[in-house]
Scaffold this motif. Sequence first.
Motif, short mmCIF file in Angstrom:
data_model
loop_
_atom_site.label_atom_id
_atom_site.label_comp_id
_atom_site.label_asym_id
_atom_site.label_seq_id
_atom_site.Cartn_x
_atom_site.Cartn_y
_atom_site.Cartn_z
N ARG A 43 38.77 53.14 46.85
CA ARG A 43 39.07 51.88 46.16
C ARG A 43 38.93 50.69 47.11
NH1 ARG A 43 43.30 54.16 43.25
NH2 ARG A 43 44.72 53.78 44.96
N ASN A 46 35.54 49.03 48.39
CA ASN A 46 34.84 48.01 47.60
C ASN A 46 35.18 46.60 48.05
OD1 ASN A 46 33.63 49.95 45.94
ND2 ASN A 46 35.52 50.11 44.73
N ASN A 117 41.81 49.62 36.42
CA ASN A 117 41.08 48.35 36.47
C ASN A 117 40.88 47.90 37.92
OD1 ASN A 117 39.82 45.94 36.16
ND2 ASN A 117 41.24 45.13 34.63
N GLU A 118 39.99 48.57 38.57
CA GLU A 118 39.79 48.33 40.00
C GLU A 118 39.21 46.94 40.29
OE1 GLU A 118 38.20 51.59 42.21
OE2 GLU A 118 39.72 52.95 41.39
N ASN A 119 38.48 46.36 39.30
CA ASN A 119 37.94 45.02 39.56
C ASN A 119 39.08 44.02 39.70
OD1 ASN A 119 35.35 45.90 39.49
ND2 ASN A 119 35.07 45.47 37.30
N ILE A 122 40.76 44.39 43.03
CA ILE A 122 40.01 43.74 44.12
C ILE A 122 40.21 42.23 44.09
CG2 ILE A 122 37.64 43.25 44.96
CD1 ILE A 122 38.57 46.12 45.56
N THR A 123 40.15 41.64 42.88
CA THR A 123 40.30 40.18 42.78
C THR A 123 41.69 39.74 43.25
OG1 THR A 123 39.15 40.56 40.70
CG2 THR A 123 39.71 38.31 41.18
#
Length: 358
Positions: A43, A46, A117-119, A122-123
């Motif tokens: 994870r 990224n 919801n890995e996006n 990251i955000t």
Amino acid sequence: MNYALIMCGGSGSRFWPKSRKAYPKQFLNPLGPDTMLQSTFSRIRNLIPIENIYVVTNKNYVDIIREQLPELGEDNLIVEPMQKETATCIGHSAVRLMKKDSEAVMVVLPSDHHIENENAFITTLQQGMLIAENSKHLITIGVKPTRPETAYGYIQIGKKIDEEWPIDTYKVRRFTEKPNKEKAAEFIEDGRYLWNSGMFIWKASSLLKQYKKHLPEIYESLKAIRDGLGTDNEFSILEEEYEKIEGISIDYGIMEKSKDVYVIECNFGWDDIGNWTAMERYMERDEWGNQTKGIFFQMDSRDCIVCGEKRLIAAIGVNDLIIVDTDDVLLICRRERDQDIKELLSKLGENVELKDYI
Ligand SMILES: Nc1nc2c(ncn2[C@@H]2O[C@H](COP(=O)(O)OP(=O)(O)OP(=O)(O)O)[C@@H](O)[C@H]2O)c(=O)[nH]1
Ligand SMILES: O=P(O)(O)O[C@H]1O[C@H](CO)[C@@H](O)[C@H](O)[C@@H]1O
């Protein structure tokens, strides 16, 4: 520069007997196929370049980590001589990173989290890194609470900062680690509290200033460890200082005391897979409310979590139990007492004949 630090040296006692001191929960895959450590590592890849991802662990787990993360750089494993809780492993890692890069920003991650919801994950971390880079703040990631959980830290939010941040960020008014059931229920009722996720972002230098103020004895040990880095005595100094340190978690040691804490409210799915009742959120219920893995047969038994391996588990007229069967240990525990497994293990550890079962 930005760095990630994955904490991976805990003993995972609340997940016993599947999790053992010799092979704790972070190296298991309860939600498979990857182990919890492998999921954490992939994870964060990224966001942070692999050469800046560090893992801090106990010397006993080095071989397991090398096997599970063959991509981890030779120098990216920070080894502890003994387990002295999270304030120690984070402080030790901070002095190492500072030696390499005095401006280092650290993203600190436990290795037992489940993220959806890995996006968004990251955000959120990106925003935290930007805030940390341009301030001395300690940043934590907060989660909207859904139940009066007593195993977590609670963050009372204060003023929202800078409307321009896309993800809501607040000054922290108060941080309360692991309140009792009544307090936790009060906090939920109040509505101005978030759970502490256990993920943190800060400049290594800002964090160490907080150690100087709130954990002065550990700070002195960290200075000695720093001075020993790169010398022939590096490991013996580390051992000597670890020996002296009275272990404490980052939550009790720093987060409850610091006045410079900010929280970003996370907008991704988060869970801590730290104990057996966490598994109830991932196992299907049968018509009796039982959640089972392995072969289970019952009469008049309700709302049990049952995790078997090879043997049939049979039950009659029992409710609200956790039953975990492994080759050498069978655990039977009331559901609401799953946090007490830690205490059971500490007592087991004092028993010369039984301590090897930990
Ligand atoms: N390197 C290192 N990591 C730790 C230490 N203590 C806990 N961790 C890690 O920090 C994260 C959160 O740990 P906890 O769940 O609080 O502790 P644990 O020892 O793993 O589990 P319990 O025994 O059930 O409390 C996990 O990823 C642990 O592996 C430590 O002393 N050193
Ligand atoms: O070490 P523990 O017992 O897993 O608690 C830590 O993680 C919790 C979330 O998983 C946090 O809610 C706690 O505040 C703490 O950081």
